[in-house]
Design an enzyme around this catalytic site. Structure first.
Site, PDB file in Angstrom:
ATOM      1  CG  HIS A 193      -2.074  -0.943   1.061  1.00  0.00           C
ATOM      2  ND1 HIS A 193      -1.903  -2.307   0.999  1.00  0.00           N
ATOM      3  CD2 HIS A 193      -3.402  -0.728   0.940  1.00  0.00           C
ATOM      4  CE1 HIS A 193      -3.078  -2.885   0.860  1.00  0.00           C
ATOM      5  NE2 HIS A 193      -4.006  -1.950   0.814  1.00  0.00           N
ATOM      6  CE  LYS A 250     -12.967   5.859  -0.075  1.00  0.00           C
ATOM      7  NZ  LYS A 250     -14.034   5.994  -1.085  1.00  0.00           N
TER       8      LYS A 250
END
Length: 948
Positions: free
Chosen positions: A138, A610
């Site tokens: 990531h 999110k």
């Protein structure tokens, strides 16, 4: 009994002394590089920042030329980095020091094993426990590898200075070495000109094995068994820590991950571990000089020694040396066969390539990528041994088990002939390493989005005239078709399907490569296949169809476990229904039975945050674990969880020990996996001391949560959960109303943050979004969180918390506040939840955030900041009320002091970044000058000690 965190023992005075030395050196280096006028501006800016005179600082920044900003940005980026290095050195020093004086601290392994040593099932717990950190690519590591190397050099110098008595240090030489590396830092590119490739990510992570993981894990394994045995618990083959890997196998949203990168990742991992073994065996060869004139050996060792190509007359009476030489030769031969091997021939074992290798006209060599990660002295040793290997056909090892058996022969002989003291140390450590790493080093996960599997299966079914439009079927119809294929149709559908689409061809190649790697390197090399955005049973069965195409699954069992990843709030809410249907399928039960009745489920922290905000994400994940564990019980299946946590609180991050010990009861049985991403890998595992400590935290936390059942958990959990349900429902609404309900929010986010610069930042091989960004939902979680960190709002880690708790308190001010305070004291989950919010708020800065809001051209859009500010202030007030404190980080003074020390310097970078963004939008920066924004991003992330 409660214990202090190890960080609480830090020596602040020593840290300040070191930082003062480093800062003086940086200042001196900078003074000689810059003009007196520019250097004077740096001194003024530093003084203003330390005294929080930010309006005056802003005025100076606005007057800087872009050329002046180049070195000024570098200076204020390196300052917090040097502070970080000193703090890391102090932590590494304290790890050793506290262990040497036998001081207890939170998560200490010996204390943890003491906790369970008298339990009837202590052996079962310690034998079966398996904690797996999974390293991912990531893109949150903003530092270049070159800068990380320079950082490590300074770390080493500081550590050496502490370890040596003051009178024995050549201070002048030591300062000169420090100065040299700081000067190199100031004149080395801090950011990458080119985007990282997957191959770069693989080799970068391999560096951590050589520098820390291999030794730290081996030491941990030896200590784990020793501590258990001291308490009367004889362990057979425990694996409390094994490693996982996503790099090279995680192709979700990354088109650059292919069959070739998967093969490269696996083969490089094998190269690294085989070379580690070669080096360790060589050390044993040099050490075990026992002579038959003075000691005895077993017949098995004598026979092994006779097979060695080392015929030197000087070693004819040293059977152990010759035995180790024979083992080393077999390891080198194994490495060479690995490098010569062509994985296109399915089922081929390493030794089957012996004839090809030995008859080669040229000396086999390591891959170019292998050369980057394998020490030169080992490469030289391999070359020196090749001539001997070619004269007599030295066999190789088919499996790591054979290698261990040879080592065990020597171990047993030493024990048999009174060599108990000799087997401790290197030989015992090597035996433990083989148990953990085998010939594969780390298990590589494969991961792909469920929509890709569906598209591939739809193409296969259409090509075979089974279903023309699979994607249009209902969920029930899809499952019927898929189960019929899995249970009744033995055909390999892709065998007769030509031409295949590019997508299908690529996916099939990856699965074929996975099978070939498993055949060549063993089952452990690839164990899981994760399905991103899992929403239904058909998502799991579609992957099964793909695995069937390459022979990795049939109706009786599977060689690769199917792992659903539930990410959004909705998917997590529906996960129980999905898994109950899946576990009820007889074929799924057979697959799970072939994996010892374990079913892994991955939980997504980033996307759920999110999607619904911090509070909603945490609580939904908590409840999902409770409910999924209960469903597993219903079917007699052990549900294990893979936690997809990031480095920041907004992506599931936070202190590891507290994160694990605050999980729901019974959600940790004897297995747990969790991702370690980006900058977190360097922070936690950058050196072997830090690596050991963080592995110790993981294992101790898992054991503690497995065995600790507080009465308050069961007694009051229902009331706690009812309160959380009420608060979280409101928090979810508040968050969604702003992020997805206010049409101004999209423009506010993109105009008030450096998201565009972050999206073009070369910090990973993966694109910033899975598709063109036209809405918040299309943005990946990492740039989303990264952007809010840069603008100092830290929005994903707290928004919606304050209002929801305030509304609950206002319903009954006296009683409800008191009960929340009780929850904070008694419920680990709740305490961890609020402590993380506390930490995030402490890293935010609403004065700086206001300046970023001014980047929005439309006043109506700019007004979004007022909504955010009101919620921030409310959240801070409520958190402090519930905690019973007057200031943030009251219970984490180490972090508070650290931030106070570092924050003024990276605050400066925020003002420089703001000015650069303004100039960029006004067309005042050249493409080269725009890279300055990336330098400020790098420096701010360094100061915060996390990014995405």
């Amino acid at each position: 009994m409660s214990f202090n965190k190890l960080e609480s023992f830090s020596n602040k005075e020593v840290i300040r002394e070191e930082v003062s030395i480093l800062t003086d050196l940086l200042t001196d280096v900078t003074r000689k590089i810059l003009s007196p006028e520019t250097f004077e501006k740096i001194a003024m800016m530093e003084d203003l920042a330390v005294h929080s005179k930010y309006q005056e600082l802003k005025e100076i920044v606005e007057e800087l030329t872009t050329e002046e900003m180049v070195y000024i940005s570098r200076y204020f980026s390196i300052l917090p980095l040097l502070i970080n290095i000193s703090e890391d050195v102090d932590l590494a020093y304290e790890i050793n020091h506290q262990n040497n004086i036998d001081q207890d601290y939170l998560g200490k392994l010996s204390t943890t094993i003491d906790l369970i040593s008298t339990r009837e099932n202590a052996k079962e717990i310690l034998e079966n426990l398996n904690v797996v950190p999974v390293l991912t690519a990531h893109p949150t590591q903003v530092q270049r590898k070159t800068m990380l190397d320079l950082t490590n050099h300074i770390h080493t110098l500081l550590r050496q200075h502490r370890d040596v008595k003051a009178g024995l240090v050549n201070e002048k030489k030591w300062l000169g070495n420090l100065r040299r590396y700081i000067e190199l830092m100031m004149q080395t590119d801090m950011i990458r000109d080119k985007k990282l490739k997957v191959t770069n990510e693989i080799t970068n992570v391999m560096e951590y094995y050589n520098s820390s993981f291999l030794q730290a894990i081996t030491n941990f394994m030896v200590e784990y068994k020793r501590l258990a045995e001291e308490r009367g618990i004889k362990l057979d083959n425990p694996k409390p820590i094994t490693m996982g890997m996503w790099i090279g196998g995680d192709r979700d949203g990354n088109p650059f991950v292919t069959a070739e990168t998967l093969k490269l990742s696996a083969t490089l991992q094998s190269e690294v571990i085989l070379n580690y073994y070669i080096d360790k065996v060589y050390t044993l060869y040099r050490t075990f000089s026992l002579s038959t004139n003075l000691s005895e050996t077993s017949q098995a060792v004598a026979e092994m020694a006779a097979l060695s190509t080392d015929k030197s007359v000087y070693r004819e009476n040293e059977p152990y040396r010759r035995a180790f030489h024979y083992i080393q030769s077999k390891l080198i031969q194994t490495l060479l066969y690995l490098k010569e091997g062509n994985f296109s021939n399915e089922g081929q074992r390493l030794t089957d390539r012996a004839e090809k290798t030995l008859s080669a006209k040229t000396t086999p060599s390591l891959s170019n990528k292998g050369r980057e990660i394998i020490p030169n002295y080992i490469q030289s040793r391999i070359s020196e041994t090749l001539t001997e290997l070619k004269k007599e056909e030295t066999p190789s090892y088919k499996t790591a088990k054979e290698f261990k058996e040879d080592l065990q022969v020597i171990y047993d002989s030493l024990i048999e002939h009174h060599g108990e003291a000799l087997v401790t140390g290197d030989l015992t450590e090597l035996l433990q390493a083989v148990d953990v790493f085998g010939f594969f080093l780390a298990s590589i996960d494969m991961r792909q989005d469920s929509s890709v599997h569906e598209a591939c299966v739809a193409e296969l079914l259409a090509s075979a005239n089974i279903v023309k439009d699979y994607s249009s079927l209902s969920e029930e119809e899809k499952c019927q078709v898929l189960l019929k294929q899995l249970l009744e149709d033995p055909r390999i559908l892709s065998a007769t399907h030509e031409p295949k689409s590019e997508l299908l061809q690529k996916e099939l190649e990856i699965f074929k490569t996975a099978r070939q790697l498993k055949d060549a390197l063993g089952e452990e090399v690839i164990k899981q296949n994760i399905i991103s955005h899992s929403t239904s049973v058909s998502d799991l069965l579609e992957l099964a169809i793909m695995l069937k195409e390459v022979g990795l699954i049939d109706e009786n069992g599977t060689r690769v476990q199917i792992v659903p990843l539930f990410e959004t709030i909705e998917d997590l809410d529906n996960s129980c229904e999905t898994m109950e249907k899946y576990l009820s399928l007889p074929i799924a039960q057979k697959w799970i039975a072939s994996k010892n009745n374990y079913q892994e489920i991955m939980l997504g922290y980033s996307d759920s945050n999110k999607d619904g905000g911090y509070l909603s994400s945490c609580w939904t994940l908590y409840k999902a674990q409770q409910q999924l564990t209960a469903i597993g019980d219903k079917f007699g299946v052990k549900i294990t969880f893979f936690h997809g946590r990031g480095g920041t609180v907004g992506r599931g991050g936070g202190p590891t020990y507290e994160a694990i010990t605050s999980q729901p009861l019974r959600s940790i049985n004897d297995r747990i996996r969790l991702t370690e991403q980006g900058e977190v890998i360097g922070n936690k595992y950058g050196n072997k001391d830090a690596a050991y400590y963080n592995l110790e935290m993981l294992v101790s936390a898992a054991i503690n949560r497995m065995v600790t059942h507080k009465k308050s958990d069961a007694h009051t959990s229902n009331k706690y959960e009812r309160i959380m349900d009420q608060v979280v429902e409101r928090s979810y609404q508040i968050y969604r109303d702003l992020v997805f309900g206010d049409e101004r929010f999209y423009d506010y986010f993109f105009e008030s943050s450096p998201i565009k610069a972050i999206s073009s930042f070369n910090i990973g091989s993966r694109p910033a979004a899975r598709k063109t960004i036209t809405e918040i939902g299309g943005l990946r979680a990492i740039p989303w969180v990264f952007s809010w960190s840069q603008s100092r709002v830290m929005f994903p880690g707290w928004y919606g918390v304050g209002s929801s708790f305030k509304e609950f308190i206002d319903q009954d001010p006296e009683n409800n506040l008191a009960f929340l305070q009780l929850m904070y004291k008694r419920w680990p989950f709740f305490k961890s939840l609020l402590s993380n919010v506390d930490m995030v708020l402490s890293k935010s800065n609403m004065n700086i955030a206001f300046e970023y809001a001014q980047l929005c051209e439309d006043q109506n859009v700019r007004d979004i900041f007022n909504i955010i500010l009101d919620e921030w202030q409310l959240t801070k007030n409520v958190i402090l009320e519930i905690e019973g404190h007057d200031e943030l980080l009251a219970e984490n003074t180490y972090l508070r002091d650290s931030l106070d020390y570092r924050m003024p310097y990276f605050n400066v970078l925020n003002y420089i970044q703001l000015e650069l963004i303004k100039r960029q939008r006004n067309g005042q920066l050249t493409p080269d000058q725009e890279k300055l924004i990336h330098i400020t991003i790098n420096g701010i992330a360094t100061g915060l000690r996390n990014s995405g």
